[in-house]
Motif scaffolding. Structure first.
Motif: not given
Length: 713
Positions: A498-503, A577-581, A584-591, A596-604
């Motif tokens: 639903i959040g379009r952030c499947m990690p 490792q994948a999250m660190w790699k 940079d998606t935290l500051t990107r736009r679009g998908p 970054g802001r949804r999926g990586l934040t949730y995982l973190t």
């Protein structure tokens, strides 16, 4: 994620993972528990009136004590010397302080009357209010000790009595630079009220070189009998001296404060001299504390102060963890409902979308490979090709697949180079537009391939995650993993969809457009979580990744705690490792930004930070059981467990599973949960130490083969 084994090219692959942190973690947890326990002990300190002492029923103290004066010196053995105050001399004494509300009011009244008094202070309160303790001395009053925690000395063991005295002296030394010479035991009164047990306890006090001060006049002001009764109880018989017992802390002392003014006026009006116990008896001044005493006192006060901060911090941490946990459940449930409604709207008859190649990387998969291949061949999808890539197996994996001689099934062999290399080799030998990647221990449902590829009708979809289920769910460990797959992984996947952030598209069952894979550079070997790394690369390239819950595959889960540890250790380390790699998606736009802001934040938050805080939360739970009311600890735990059970029941219903496994959910909190957060701790330490984690292989039990046989009977 796949459970796989291979060599690593990284020269650090053989580096030893650090182990000393387990001792440090245990030490830190014990230190935290000790600090919290100190806070729990001192926070419960009250005074007379808080918990009245039961009346003594045993033998009385020696006659020399019961018939003597209120000031006692106990010599070696049972020799006792007692003294009375001189006629016309009154020593007002105040127990249980200092108290920030009542003590200053009492000091103000004593100052107005130019009277001095003796304050028997509780050591833990001295640590809490050192400035107030110093004010008592600065205004000419005397300080004696009243134990560290207001303990009933006759009711505690000898070591505790000695500790109460020593800690009180340390606290006084740190706050004032003095050591007391006077001591009053809590719950004491007149000498004739002392029991034999009380007297035996006071021998430890005598061993510390202290004089014991009891009372001639016990006002029992802690009972709040009224101002007039307190004044009357404090007045000694005409002309006689006496020690008067009052209280400046431990409860509501408003009546004591109100009675003090009239009492001072009456005593002065009758010509009494108001002084301290030591001055009245011409006792030597208090000893000056040495550097060691002061250091111990400062250290004790720092420890007590820290315990107070830790109690507040842990309360805040627990509240935050509970709030985040509740927020996660709400998000999971809300998005699961939304995902279910969307799936119903989009449900239609499966159609043929072109041929599909299933790539099966295999390394020593002889126990399950035949079952995996046969389940794929049995698919009801019209055109399925199976390509098994044997990655240098040392067992019969290659021979088993070759000898099956099934249509549309090929097996190729390569030197052992790792799962990513095997998948890339398979891609190089594949020419269909749609590709499915499957672990060598996975059994597909007959309709799984067809359902898995249907989302590719949408041209924006680049990858699809299927629904992996635990095949070997017998025993507690199997049930716990089954619950985790259904309640954790699958609810999360619905939310990520639903959040379009499947990690992560799991290695057990995932489909891709071949062009998307080639555009992403194939499967990378830069991390141990190649499936997570690949999925994140697909999303940041602008493609959607969705979850198809009806595409079901059965996978073999670890059957021992050791195997589970090794599997999850690699999963967690690889995910970080994948999250660190892809940070940079935290500051990107679009998908990419959504990832970054949804999926990586949730995982973190939920897969790194909260598990790292979990040991402290467990320590706080132990502290709560020891020092907090049972209901205060049990009610939140039961409520949260019940909410988790309801969520798990809903998740099981969504997956078409039976609810009877729910009985094992509460037990999961006491073993499985701890194992999972220790995995995170180990992974973080390994990452910070710069060690490249080697690949761990899970021993196969043949659960997939057994499942296939059971389903085909």
């Amino acid at each position: 994620m796949a459970r796989y084994s291979s060599r690593h090219r990284d020269p650090r692959a053989g580096a030893k993972v650090p182990r000393a942190h387990w001792a440090l973690l245990l030490f830190a947890m014990l230190a935290l528990l000790a600090e919290l326990a100190l806070g729990g002990i001192v926070n419960g300190v009250g005074g007379e009136g808080g918990a009245p002492r039961a009346a003594a029923t045993g033998p009385a103290a020696p006659k020399a004590v019961r018939g003597g004066g209120p000031v006692l010196r106990i010599e070696a053995g049972s020799d006792v010397a007692t003294r009375h105050l001189p006629p016309g001399t009154v020593a007002l004494t105040f127990d249980d302080g200092p108290d920030p509300r009542w003590t200053p009011q009492i000091l103000d009244q004593l100052a107005r009357a130019q009277a001095r008094a003796t304050f028997f202070v509780v050591g833990s309160k001295v640590n809490r209010y050192p400035e107030l303790t110093r004010r008592i001395l600065a205004e000419g009053h005397e300080i004696g000790i009243h134990t560290f925690t207001h303990a009933d000395l006759a009711a505690v063991p000898a070591w505790r009595r000695r500790a109460e005295i020593a800690l009180s002296q340390n606290a006084l030394a740190g706050a004032t630079g003095q050591l007391a010479v006077l001591m009053r035991p809590p719950f004491s009164s007149h000498p004739d009220a002392m029991s034999a047990d009380d007297f035996a306890a006071l021998r430890d006090v005598a061993g510390a070189g202290l004089l014991v001060v009891l009372a001639d006049r016990d006002t029992q002001d802690w009972r709040r009998p009224g101002v007039d009764a307190i004044v009357a109880g404090a007045l000694p018989p005409a002309g006689r001296g006496g020690v008067v017992m009052l209280h400046d802390s431990g409860g509501d002392r408003s009546q004591t404060v109100a009675a003090l003014g009239p009492l001072l006026d009456r005593l002065k009006g009758h010509g009494y001299q108001l002084t301290t116990v030591s001055e009245a008896l011409a006792l030597p001044p208090p000893a000056v504390a040495g550097p060691g005493d002061r250091l111990r006192g400062d250290t004790l006060r720092a420890a007590q102060t820290l315990s107070g901060w830790l109690n507040h911090a842990m309360t805040a941490l627990l509240g935050t963890a509970l709030a985040l946990g509740l927020l996660r459940l709400v998000l999971q449930l809300a998005t699961a409902r939304a995902h279910r409604r969307r799936a119903r709207r989009q449900r239609h008859r499966p159609v043929f979308l072109g041929p599909v190649t299933v790539i099966v990387p295999a390394y020593n998969e002889a126990a399950n490979i035949e079952a995996t291949v046969r389940s794929l061949v049995a698919s009801d999808y019209p055109e399925v090709y199976v390509l098994v890539v044997d990655d240098g197996s040392a067992d019969d994996t290659f021979r088993i697949v070759r000898d099956l001689r099934l249509p549309r099934v090929r097996v190729i062999r390569q030197d052992n180079a790792g799962k990513p290399a095997a998948l890339n080799n398979g891609l190089a030998h594949t020419h269909t537009d749609l590709v499915i990647m499957v672990d060598g221990d996975t059994i597909f449902e007959r309709d799984a391939v067809g359902r898995l590829v249907q989302p590719f009708r949408d041209p924006e979809v680049g990858a699809v995650s299927g629904n992996a289920k635990v095949a070997n769910r017998g025993g507690l460990l199997g049930r716990w993993q089954h619950l985790e797959y259904v309640m954790g992984f699958n609810l999360d996947r619905r939310m990520f969809d639903i959040g379009r952030c499947m990690p992560t598209v799991p290695g057990a069952i995932g489909a891709f457009r071949r062009g998307v894979l080639m555009g992403a550079g194939g499967v990378s070997s830069a991390t141990l979580a190649e499936d997570t790394d690949l999925t994140m690369s697909v999303i940041r390239a602008g493609w959607r990744v969705v979850y198809e819950e009806k595409a079901i595959a059965w996978t073999e889960a670890p059957s021992t705690l050791r195997q589970l540890w090794r599997q999850r250790y690699r999963w967690c380390y690889g995910t970080m490792q994948a999250m660190w790699k892809h940070r940079d998606t935290l500051t990107r736009r679009g998908p990419a930004g959504q990832l970054g802001r949804r999926g990586l934040t949730y995982l973190t938050v939920f897969q790194v930070l909260l598990p790292l805080a979990a040991p402290a939360v467990d320590v706080y739970a132990i502290y709560g059981l020891l020092f907090l009311p049972l209901a205060q600890v049990a009610v939140p735990w039961l409520a949260f467990t019940a909410l988790g059970a309801l969520t798990a029941a809903y998740a099981l219903r969504l997956d078409g599973e039976r609810l009877r496994v729910l009985w094992s959910l509460p037990l999961q909190q006491f073993v499985y949960r701890q194992l999972m957060y220790l995995v995170v701790v180990q992974s973080v330490v390994t990452a910070l130490a710069g060690v490249r984690l080697p690949w761990h292989r899970m021993v196969r039990s043949g659960a997939a083969q057994s499942l296939l046989r059971a389903r085909t009977r």
